[in-house]
Motif scaffolding. Sequence first.
Motif, mmCIF file in Angstrom:
data_model
loop_
_atom_site.group_PDB
_atom_site.id
_atom_site.type_symbol
_atom_site.label_atom_id
_atom_site.label_comp_id
_atom_site.label_asym_id
_atom_site.label_seq_id
_atom_site.Cartn_x
_atom_site.Cartn_y
_atom_site.Cartn_z
ATOM 1 N N TYR A 55 -36.516 14.229 -21.804
ATOM 2 C CA TYR A 55 -37.071 13.612 -20.601
ATOM 3 C C TYR A 55 -38.089 14.514 -19.905
ATOM 4 O O TYR A 55 -39.093 14.037 -19.390
ATOM 5 N N ASP A 56 -37.824 15.807 -19.857
ATOM 6 C CA ASP A 56 -38.730 16.736 -19.173
ATOM 7 C C ASP A 56 -39.809 17.295 -20.094
ATOM 8 O O ASP A 56 -40.563 18.194 -19.702
ATOM 9 N N LEU A 57 -39.899 16.757 -21.293
ATOM 10 C CA LEU A 57 -40.910 17.193 -22.249
ATOM 11 C C LEU A 57 -42.308 16.790 -21.784
ATOM 12 O O LEU A 57 -42.556 15.599 -21.535
ATOM 13 N N PRO A 58 -43.239 17.734 -21.638
ATOM 14 C CA PRO A 58 -44.622 17.318 -21.396
ATOM 15 C C PRO A 58 -45.131 16.517 -22.600
ATOM 16 O O PRO A 58 -45.023 16.968 -23.748
ATOM 17 N N THR B 64 -44.625 14.273 -17.796
ATOM 18 C CA THR B 64 -43.448 14.246 -18.667
ATOM 19 C C THR B 64 -43.085 12.832 -19.101
ATOM 20 O O THR B 64 -43.517 11.831 -18.506
ATOM 21 N N LYS C 127 -40.218 11.544 -18.663
ATOM 22 C CA LYS C 127 -39.459 10.965 -17.553
ATOM 23 C C LYS C 127 -40.381 10.292 -16.551
ATOM 24 O O LYS C 127 -40.076 9.199 -16.052
#
Length: 366
Positions: A84-87, A104, A106
């Motif tokens: 979810y917080d992956l760029p 991100t 998310k």
Amino acid sequence: MKRPDLQAEVQQLFDDLVAANEERGLQAAVYLRGELVVDAFAGLADSARGTRVTSDTLFPIFSCGKGVTATLIHRLVERGVLAYDLPIASVWPEFAVNGKAGVTLKQVLNHTAGLHLLEPTRDRSKACDWAAMCSEMAAMKPAWEPGSRREYHAITQGWILGEAACRATGRTFEQLLEEEIRAPLGLKNMFIGISAAVEPRVAVLEEVGPAQEFPEVDIPQSIPNWVQPLYAWMNRSDVRQACIPASNGIMTAHDLARHYAALCPSGVDGVELLPAGRVAKAIEEVDPLIPTTMGPCGLGYGLGGVGSVMGDRPVCFGHGGHGGTVGFADLDHGLAVGFARNRLRDPSGVNTARLLMECVRRHLTE
């Protein structure tokens, strides 16, 4: 196993609405704790040809496809393919330009990325070109600081999430839909981009009321005038056969409902698309203090609330579509619903989805 009394009541409701010319063609499917208890249909799929709706008639369901796409993304997150917080730019380098390096997954799922606007164009076939639209997404500039506001990413969300998934897996979106959703559940009537071979089975959309004018404009819009009117857009073969994950899902009410049944506790026929912990994470409400014009939502799903056809609790989640289609799950009751129609109208008309759910919930309390 169907509940004969509930099945009969829903079927009668649909037959009456069609007979009264309130609806043209309808489908609904309801699962309760993993069992199909309603599979109802009525009316005409194509009024010009007199083609009747069957249980296998395919309906354009517009944004209901967002919920299916969200489930696909959550399955990849559950396996560690995405986060979810992956760029997004970490799997899609071209996406990093114009202030998007930190956007991100998310933020796209919860509509806070600021990437909801599409440029005006006279090329109405543009949205049918996956590569071209993904290139446009990669070049976009956020309309606000990502994470600071929440506005509905009506069409753009699907290309951004879809291309991120494709880059991370090396698969096409069509392959991912098959591998992550259709195959595990044995779904044969769920499409985001149909083949020409099944197009004769797709219901023709109609719209009630005076025709609206959609003049060319020079400003970006979340639902641009070049895809309007939406019912006519989704009656076009090129649009139906394109892959537009946020907007052009085409499926039966049954397959939509079965997808949500597999998100309920214990799933359906032994298949759980996501474990309970992942579902709980996916339906955590976005910070209500973030300025928005939207209703409550989680990560890719809308949430129940006061007045929602899905129910008044956040454990009711799913997604609606233009014209009144809807698919959702109610975790408290182990309930999953799919509803589709082809006669679209203004909001002042009969709300058939609400009538359906009044019937279903009345039976749940008996």
